[in-house]
Scaffold this active site. Sequence first.
Site, PDB file in Angstrom:
ATOM      1  N   ASP A 187      55.454  54.042 -36.704  1.00  0.00           N
ATOM      2  CA  ASP A 187      54.101  54.226 -36.178  1.00  0.00           C
ATOM      3  C   ASP A 187      53.108  53.268 -36.834  1.00  0.00           C
ATOM      4  OD1 ASP A 187      54.938  56.208 -34.527  1.00  0.00           O
ATOM      5  OD2 ASP A 187      54.125  57.879 -35.674  1.00  0.00           O
ATOM      6  N   ASP A 194      32.206  27.417  -0.597  1.00  0.00           N
ATOM      7  CA  ASP A 194      33.400  27.785  -1.363  1.00  0.00           C
ATOM      8  C   ASP A 194      33.588  29.296  -1.383  1.00  0.00           C
ATOM      9  OD1 ASP A 194      34.196  25.180  -2.127  1.00  0.00           O
ATOM     10  OD2 ASP A 194      32.615  25.136  -3.625  1.00  0.00           O
ATOM     11  N   GLY A 233      44.274  27.694   0.279  1.00  0.00           N
ATOM     12  CA  GLY A 233      45.257  27.142   1.209  1.00  0.00           C
ATOM     13  C   GLY A 233      45.411  25.649   1.102  1.00  0.00           C
ATOM     14  N   MET A 234      44.316  24.898   1.117  1.00  0.00           N
ATOM     15  CA  MET A 234      44.400  23.444   1.078  1.00  0.00           C
ATOM     16  C   MET A 234      44.997  22.949  -0.235  1.00  0.00           C
ATOM     17  SD  MET A 234      44.125  20.641   2.562  1.00  0.00           S
ATOM     18  CE  MET A 234      43.249  21.127   4.065  1.00  0.00           C
TER      19      MET A 234
END
Length: 510
Positions: A36, A296, A431-432
């Site tokens: 512990d 953006d 995505g790009m």
Amino acid sequence: MKLAYWMYAGPAHIGTLRVASSFKNVHAIMHAPLGDDYFNVMRSMLERERDFTPVTTSIVDRHVLARGSQEKVVENITRKDKEDHPDLILLTPTCTSSILQEDLQNFVDRAAMEANSDVLLADVNHYRVNELQAADRTLEQIVRFYIQKAKKQNSLVTNKTIRPSVNILGIFTLGFHNQHDCRELKILLNDLGIEVNEVIPEGGSVLNLKNLPKAWFNIVPYREIGLMTAVYLEKEHQMPYVDITAMGIIQTEAFIRQIAKVLNFLDKSKNYNFDHYIDQQTRFVSQAAWFARSIDCQNLTGKKAVVFGDATHAVAMTKILVREMGIRVACAGTYCQHDADWFREQVWGFCDEVLITDDHTQVGDMIARVEPSAIFGTQMERHVGKRLDIPCGVISAPVHIQNFPLGYRPFLGYEGTNQIADLVYNSFTLGMEDHLLEIFGGHDSKEVITKSLSTQSELNWTIDAIAELNKIPGFVRGKIKRNTEKFARQNSITDISVDVMYAAKESVGA
């Protein structure tokens, strides 16, 4: 108490040790068996500090089991008192040593007669509360002890400061960006003309707790620790408190307006109005409002996210995503089951569903089912995201060392809004960006990982199916893979071929 290989909130004694270790010159003694005693290693590994008071373990071994612990515990307390001369020695058992049901309060009373330091037993039920609840209770216990001690000695300072002042309650070690948040709060309060009286427990001295009533009011940045202390000070010394978390533009404004409301209530001779400050900070210091209107951020509108963490950060992040960025929160959740009612009330209307659990497998299954574009959670959700190929931004403890940054990265205040905006934008797969990486080579050129998050069945992808999957652009590949595997399970298919992929595509109407 339960056996688990991952816990969002640790056992109660960890919360007590975090509070004790945050104060200066407070020594914690843990009455526990070997195994512990990992707190010192965890603290020194994660926190970027050069110096802190280590925890001493009073080992429960076979000799203790045979003779009892009293002699050993008292000897450890008095030894540490002579060696280190701490202001306070705090004794805490663990779940394991609590099984012995020893009268530790009697041990403390005996040691206190010999020690020059104050000696306290942590008043925590180790079977009923978790790390965060224990930390909140321990801080309140220590504050109460020293306030009452000062009253008896007629040394309690109750005269208010001339200028508006505040105590910041709940900044402590191993907290998520706590020290950065504290610095940002100090800057904000200074801009408002408010002095900081005391910050506890991080870097504070228990000898200065008698000065807490000097402040005009208290601030509780996080619900998880400090709220019990604020309630106690309000009851005993009529000190109001502000418990709005200044995270995000809207919540930071609400935080400042609540401070103005408290000041106008306490000081009738002056009108406190911070409208101009809010306007200037929102328009020129924080870039988040401008970013939210940019092309953006508009590309993120309608994207789906999952939020999970402690109650404070999960609520704040859910509201930021929905109100300030137009992102849909498919599920908001917390592991703070003791604060479930407050959490549900706060996120009502901001998410599609709510999940209250401390079982990480339920969280993982929910994420796999929802298939969000991004996750905002703890270290565990980061691991889940890696397995499912879903990006994750970490917004809450528990976290690993990369979320104890050396640089200045607050999540609160107006600078915090910039950090959060960056985190959100960088957490979504664009995505790009991925399409260009596909064309020119990059992180998606590696072999597709086909291991499923579910442990119920194993699915085998044929070589042709993997090749077909590799042809798919990276920004949708993960979703197509998961949909195909979902279709295969529903139809009891174990081998996924190209034909199965097309059948899965037709089943969703794609």
